[in-house]
Design a protein around this motif. Structure first.
Motif, PDB file in Angstrom:
ATOM      1  N   LEU A 208       9.490   4.081  -1.237  1.00 11.06           N
ATOM      2  CA  LEU A 208       8.368   3.829  -0.317  1.00 11.06           C
ATOM      3  C   LEU A 208       7.835   5.150   0.237  1.00 11.06           C
ATOM      4  O   LEU A 208       6.621   5.349   0.346  1.00 11.06           O
ATOM      5  N   ALA A 209       8.736   6.063   0.567  1.00  9.08           N
ATOM      6  CA  ALA A 209       8.308   7.334   1.164  1.00  9.08           C
ATOM      7  C   ALA A 209       7.440   8.131   0.189  1.00  9.08           C
ATOM      8  O   ALA A 209       6.405   8.688   0.569  1.00  9.08           O
ATOM      9  N   ARG A 210       7.858   8.151  -1.064  1.00  7.70           N
ATOM     10  CA  ARG A 210       7.077   8.936  -2.037  1.00  7.70           C
ATOM     11  C   ARG A 210       5.700   8.308  -2.242  1.00  7.70           C
ATOM     12  O   ARG A 210       4.693   8.998  -2.337  1.00  7.70           O
ATOM     13  N   TRP A 211       5.689   7.007  -2.295  1.00 13.18           N
ATOM     14  CA  TRP A 211       4.412   6.321  -2.521  1.00 13.18           C
ATOM     15  C   TRP A 211       3.494   6.497  -1.310  1.00 13.18           C
ATOM     16  O   TRP A 211       2.308   6.733  -1.438  1.00 13.18           O
ATOM     17  N   ARG A 212       4.095   6.406  -0.107  1.00 19.88           N
ATOM     18  CA  ARG A 212       3.306   6.607   1.130  1.00 19.88           C
ATOM     19  C   ARG A 212       2.665   7.994   1.113  1.00 19.88           C
ATOM     20  O   ARG A 212       1.488   8.146   1.458  1.00 19.88           O
ATOM     21  N   ALA A 213       3.440   8.988   0.700  1.00 21.57           N
ATOM     22  CA  ALA A 213       2.906  10.358   0.663  1.00 21.57           C
ATOM     23  C   ALA A 213       1.718  10.428  -0.295  1.00 21.57           C
ATOM     24  O   ALA A 213       0.735  11.136  -0.037  1.00 21.57           O
ATOM     25  N   GLY A 214       1.795   9.675  -1.369  1.00 23.43           N
ATOM     26  CA  GLY A 214       0.697   9.678  -2.345  1.00 23.43           C
ATOM     27  C   GLY A 214      -0.569   9.017  -1.820  1.00 23.43           C
ATOM     28  O   GLY A 214      -1.647   9.202  -2.384  1.00 23.43           O
ATOM     29  N   LEU A 215      -0.426   8.215  -0.742  1.00 24.03           N
ATOM     30  CA  LEU A 215      -1.620   7.556  -0.179  1.00 24.03           C
ATOM     31  C   LEU A 215      -2.424   8.502   0.703  1.00 24.03           C
ATOM     32  O   LEU A 215      -3.586   8.243   1.005  1.00 24.03           O
ATOM     33  N   ASP A 216      -1.767   9.607   1.124  1.00 27.60           N
ATOM     34  CA  ASP A 216      -2.486  10.584   1.959  1.00 27.60           C
ATOM     35  C   ASP A 216      -3.702  11.092   1.199  1.00 27.60           C
ATOM     36  O   ASP A 216      -3.610  11.437   0.027  1.00 27.60           O
ATOM     37  N   GLY A 217      -4.814  11.123   1.854  1.00 27.64           N
ATOM     38  CA  GLY A 217      -6.016  11.640   1.211  1.00 27.64           C
ATOM     39  C   GLY A 217      -6.679  10.639   0.285  1.00 27.64           C
ATOM     40  O   GLY A 217      -7.639  10.979  -0.412  1.00 27.64           O
ATOM     41  N   ALA A 218      -6.177   9.408   0.272  1.00 31.74           N
ATOM     42  CA  ALA A 218      -6.786   8.393  -0.598  1.00 31.74           C
ATOM     43  C   ALA A 218      -7.980   7.710   0.081  1.00 31.74           C
ATOM     44  O   ALA A 218      -8.576   6.794  -0.483  1.00 31.74           O
ATOM     45  N   GLY A 219      -8.288   8.167   1.284  1.00 39.64           N
ATOM     46  CA  GLY A 219      -9.454   7.619   1.987  1.00 39.64           C
ATOM     47  C   GLY A 219      -9.210   6.239   2.572  1.00 39.64           C
ATOM     48  O   GLY A 219     -10.157   5.490   2.810  1.00 39.64           O
ATOM     49  N   LEU A 220      -7.937   5.898   2.819  1.00 40.32           N
ATOM     50  CA  LEU A 220      -7.638   4.583   3.387  1.00 40.32           C
ATOM     51  C   LEU A 220      -7.868   4.575   4.891  1.00 40.32           C
ATOM     52  O   LEU A 220      -7.758   5.618   5.556  1.00 40.32           O
ATOM     53  N   LEU A 221      -8.147   3.394   5.430  1.00 37.43           N
ATOM     54  CA  LEU A 221      -8.243   3.244   6.876  1.00 37.43           C
ATOM     55  C   LEU A 221      -6.824   3.232   7.449  1.00 37.43           C
ATOM     56  O   LEU A 221      -5.868   2.891   6.730  1.00 37.43           O
ATOM     57  N   PRO A 222      -6.673   3.584   8.741  1.00 37.33           N
ATOM     58  CA  PRO A 222      -5.315   3.738   9.291  1.00 37.33           C
ATOM     59  C   PRO A 222      -4.427   2.503   9.130  1.00 37.33           C
ATOM     60  O   PRO A 222      -3.221   2.615   8.945  1.00 37.33           O
ATOM     61  N   PHE A 223      -5.022   1.307   9.205  1.00 40.11           N
ATOM     62  CA  PHE A 223      -4.175   0.107   9.122  1.00 40.11           C
ATOM     63  C   PHE A 223      -3.738  -0.202   7.694  1.00 40.11           C
ATOM     64  O   PHE A 223      -2.837  -1.021   7.486  1.00 40.11           O
ATOM     65  N   GLN A 224      -4.351   0.454   6.710  1.00 45.04           N
ATOM     66  CA  GLN A 224      -4.090   0.042   5.333  1.00 45.04           C
ATOM     67  C   GLN A 224      -2.736   0.483   4.755  1.00 45.04           C
ATOM     68  O   GLN A 224      -2.069  -0.328   4.095  1.00 45.04           O
ATOM     69  N   PRO A 225      -2.290   1.739   4.958  1.00 45.44           N
ATOM     70  CA  PRO A 225      -0.983   2.101   4.386  1.00 45.44           C
ATOM     71  C   PRO A 225       0.156   1.173   4.807  1.00 45.44           C
ATOM     72  O   PRO A 225       0.911   0.687   3.950  1.00 45.44           O
ATOM     73  N   PRO A 226       0.298   0.841   6.129  1.00 40.49           N
ATOM     74  CA  PRO A 226       1.391  -0.087   6.470  1.00 40.49           C
ATOM     75  C   PRO A 226       1.246  -1.440   5.784  1.00 40.49           C
ATOM     76  O   PRO A 226       2.240  -2.071   5.394  1.00 40.49           O
ATOM     77  N   MET A 227      -0.007  -1.883   5.618  1.00 42.93           N
ATOM     78  CA  MET A 227      -0.254  -3.167   4.963  1.00 42.93           C
ATOM     79  C   MET A 227       0.245  -3.112   3.509  1.00 42.93           C
ATOM     80  O   MET A 227       0.969  -3.994   3.040  1.00 42.93           O
ATOM     81  N   LEU A 228      -0.124  -2.044   2.805  1.00 45.16           N
ATOM     82  CA  LEU A 228       0.235  -1.921   1.389  1.00 45.16           C
ATOM     83  C   LEU A 228       1.733  -1.698   1.215  1.00 45.16           C
ATOM     84  O   LEU A 228       2.373  -2.295   0.331  1.00 45.16           O
ATOM     85  N   LEU A 229       2.306  -0.853   2.078  1.00 49.81           N
ATOM     86  CA  LEU A 229       3.752  -0.610   1.989  1.00 49.81           C
ATOM     87  C   LEU A 229       4.525  -1.882   2.305  1.00 49.81           C
ATOM     88  O   LEU A 229       5.555  -2.177   1.683  1.00 49.81           O
ATOM     89  N   GLY A 230       4.017  -2.649   3.252  1.00 51.44           N
ATOM     90  CA  GLY A 230       4.673  -3.908   3.612  1.00 51.44           C
ATOM     91  C   GLY A 230       4.680  -4.879   2.449  1.00 51.44           C
ATOM     92  O   GLY A 230       5.667  -5.594   2.214  1.00 51.44           O
ATOM     93  N   ILE A 231       3.583  -4.912   1.700  1.00 57.90           N
ATOM     94  CA  ILE A 231       3.524  -5.796   0.525  1.00 57.90           C
ATOM     95  C   ILE A 231       4.589  -5.355  -0.488  1.00 57.90           C
ATOM     96  O   ILE A 231       5.371  -6.166  -0.982  1.00 57.90           O
TER      97      ILE A 231
END
Ligand SMILES: NC(=O)c1ccc[n+]([C@@H]2O[C@H](COP(=O)([O-])OP(=O)(O)OC[C@H]3O[C@@H](n4cnc5c(N)ncnc54)[C@H](OP(=O)(O)O)[C@@H]3O)[C@@H](O)[C@H]2O)c1
Length: 267
Positions: A208-231
């Motif tokens: 999860l940590a590596r994937w989360r790091a890859g989301l940085d700079g992906a232009g996501l809104l703040p609520f989106q990474p927790p949503m995607l990681l939670g899935i």
């Protein structure tokens, strides 16, 4: 009269089209109503003044879930309040499968279900499983490899088209579904490894940590990474694997194969 909210969205547009095909002449509630011609009704849950549901008998409320919990709850509260005010008889709400209680966005769905139960309205809750299209996007190969934190978890993903057809069946005959909470998950459970095999690419589960790091700079809104990681976390944990439920009896055809739908979305 029937009205479908979120009518320009992926699910809402399918529901609107399905009800139209049945000759039920649904109205299209949308923030961009012009594209629906005379059937369009301006409806922005963030601006409750636009929520005029006069004359609507059955409302298909497609969740407007892209936002923080307080935003989503306020949206759904506004439209349910408007439905009560206008004397709407029945609300069909697209919620989240019971197995999704571990997901970060479950709370706003359960809040909305509770709000409906406490309302003066008749209601049907459609507890939708995760979209097969979404799973395909989460497991889409990058540089020829599927690298996601889905582990070896299976998910009873379901085609949006199936969820739309189920919603159409309910909205066309709401009296038969009053007070029902229906579980709409896919007929089989799929894994990232299944997708990899179909796409003929390797699957390398990542943390999860590596994937989360890859989301940085992906232009996501703040609520989106927790949503995607939670899935991903809930799928990897095996919480969303259960099949069965009410989908098959609402459809007049076999459910779409979720793996094929996910593969198409992953390409
Ligand atoms: N089960 C799952 O796997 C899953 C995955 C993602 C999302 N969801 C939930 O299911 C819903 C429908 O999915 P979808 O794929 O159709 O999403 P979508 O294509 O993004 O459509 C969502 C629609 O909601 C409407 N909406 C958004 N904000 C609104 C607002 N403030 N007031 C009124 N309407 C608003 C919009 O309709 P208009 O453009 O017509 O105004 C938007 O097009 C999502 O909103 C989300 O709550 C479920």
């Amino acid at each position: 009269m029937l009205l479908v909210t979120g009518a320009s969205g992926h699910l809402g547009s399918l529901v609107h089209a399905g009800l139209t095909r049945r000759g039920l002449a649904p109205l299209a509630g949308s923030r961009t109503p012009d594209r629906f011609g005379a059937a369009g009704r301006s409806l922005d849950f963030d601006d409750p003044a636009t929520a005029d549901l006069t004359g609507v008998r059955t409302l298909v409320l497609v969740s407007a879930g892209y936002g923080e919990d307080d935003v989503v709850i306020a949206r759904h509260d506004a439209v349910i309040t408007a439905a009560e005010r206008a004397g709407v008889e029945h609300v069909v709400y697209t919620s989240l499968t019971a197995a999704g209680d571990h997901l970060p966005f479950a709370l706003a769905h359960r809040w909305t279900e509770r709000r409906l139960r406490a309302s003066s309205l008749h209601w049907t809750v459609l507890r939708n499983g995760l979209y097969a299209e979404l799973i395909g996007q989460l497991a889409a190969p990058a540089d020829g490899v599927i690298a996601t934190p889905l582990g070896d978890g299976a998910v009873a993903a379901v085609a949006r088209e199936d969820l739309a057809d189920a919603a159409v069946a309910v909205a066309a005959d709401p009296e038969s579904h009053r007070g029902s909470t229906l579980e709409l998950v896919g007929p089989t459970a799929i894994t990232a490894a299944d997708l990899a095999a179909e796409l003929a690419v390797p699957y390398l589960p990542v943390s999860l940590a590596r994937w989360r790091a890859g989301l940085d700079g992906a232009g996501l809104l703040p609520f989106q990474p927790p949503m995607l990681l939670g899935i991903c976390s809930a799928v990897a944990g095996g919480f969303l694997a259960g099949t069965g439920g009410d989908l098959a009896r609402l459809l007049t055809r076999p459910a779409r194969d979720p793996l094929r739908v996910a593969v198409a979305a992953a390409r």
